[in-house]
Design an enzyme around this catalytic site. Structure first.
Site, PDB file in Angstrom:
ATOM      1  CE  LYS A  56      -3.829  -2.434   2.135  1.00 22.63           C
ATOM      2  NZ  LYS A  56      -4.555  -2.849   3.337  1.00 22.63           N
ATOM      3  CD  GLN A 100      -3.447  -4.449   6.516  1.00 25.31           C
ATOM      4  OE1 GLN A 100      -3.292  -3.504   5.752  1.00 25.31           O
ATOM      5  NE2 GLN A 100      -4.182  -5.507   6.185  1.00 25.31           N
ATOM      6  CG  ASP A 123      -9.336   0.192   4.698  1.00 27.49           C
ATOM      7  OD1 ASP A 123      -9.122  -0.081   3.502  1.00 27.49           O
ATOM      8  OD2 ASP A 123      -8.689  -0.295   5.641  1.00 27.49           O
TER       9      ASP A 123
END
Ligand code: NAP
Length: 287
Positions: A56, A100, A123
């Site tokens: 990412k 995460q 997200d």
């Protein structure tokens, strides 16, 4: 001549194109003195998570976005993590925050996600983002189903009146996928582990999205000729190679379009994270 092999929807090629667009938008914003910034938080040393966050961060750098990777050891407390999120919520150089998952067991992941400002929830996991998707308001869409929608868009597939079957109902893939398809006027069926006759459902589908996490959940005998098949699954085969939920070799003989694994939904997920971060920064710039 009858087509017997499904055409491939290439996630790598589409990602390349979309990332080039992100890079252009990032350059345009930079010219106005704003560099889009993403903060990625990793707690603990889960090997798969380490690879994901590295990818990412690299994708951000490659597209001209600023990214900060904050790594903490597994002993970090929930209070400490919430304090970091609060600081990032108030940092004007950060437009997107990603924590995460999974988090260590002593940290309440739901509480942590809810602590992220919805304006920085790139997200798309915050309840406010899920609610916005549900009622059709602007918000951030979860990256994986958003990437699947872009793949359908890339083949100019008109979902209106089509029957879409989503296999899986997780909060991050299956459910938002179903809402996005519904938003495009598809008739949507959501299947899960308690579905009685999965094959009877999938055989009716014009579009199938498999998001289960089990190999060969979808085989050729379960697919209507010409259907579009999107494979979200990420599994390992007997040789340890990455594979999806779909029996690719068999299903591609029947499907009209199919996404491969690897090189399908996977790269699209990171790409949509860049798109969401870009969008977050542009919204700030426009405010
Ligand atoms: P998840 O939370 O484990 O959800 C799996 C879903 O599949 C559940 O809704 C479950 O039903 C359903 N299911 C399980 N067995 C089934 C069966 N035999 N028939 C029909 N449905 C069944 O997983 P997830 O987070 O949504 O992820 C799904 C897969 O996508 C995983 O392989 C994951 O690694 C992959 N993934 C890939 C990406 C990417 O970027 N490519 C991103 C995210 C996830 P119940 O609800 O009844 O338990």
């Amino acid at each position: 001549m009858t087509q017997t092999t499904g055409r491939l929807i290439d996630g790598n090629a589409l990602s390349k194109q979309l990332r080039a667009e992100v890079a252009q938008r990032a350059a345009a914003l930079k010219a106005r003195g704003i560099t889009p910034g993403l903060a990625v938080i990793l707690v603990g040393d889960n090997p798969a998570s380490q690879v994901y966050v590295r990818n990412k961060v690299k994708a951000c750098e490659d597209s001209g976005l600023h990214s900060v990777l904050e790594k903490y050891d597994a002993g970090m407390t929930e209070t400490q993590l919430l304090a970091r999120i609060d600081a990032l919520n108030n940092d004007p150089g950060i437009h997107g925050i990603l924590v995460q998952l999974p988090l260590p067991a002593h940290i309440d992941a739901h509480k942590v996600i809810e602590a992220i400002s919805p304006a920085k929830d790139v997200d798309g996991f915050h309840v406010a983002s899920a609610g916005a998707l549900m009622v059709g308001q602007p918000g951030f869409w979860p990256c994986t189903p958003y990437g699947c929608m872009k793949m359908l868009e890339s083949i100019h597939y008109d979902l209106k009146g089509k029957h879409a079957v989503v296999i899986g109902r997780s909060n991050i893939v299956g459910k938002p996928m179903a809402l996005m398809l519904l938003g495009q006027n598809a008739t949507v069926t959501v299947c899960h582990s308690a579905t009685k006759d999965l094959k009877a459902m999938t055989l009716q589908a014009d579009v199938i999205v498999a998001a289960v996490g089990k190999r060969n959940v979808l085989t050729a005998d379960m697919v209507k000729p010409g259907a579009v098949v999107i494979d979200v699954g990420m599994n390992r085969n007997d040789e340890g190679k990455l594979c999806g939920d779909v029996d690719f070799e068999g299903v591609k003989q029947v499907a009209g379009w199919i996404t491969p694994v690897p090189g399908g939904v996977g790269p699209m997920t990171i790409t949509m994270l860049l798109v969401n971060t870009m969008e977050a920064a542009e919204r700030v710039a426009a405010a």
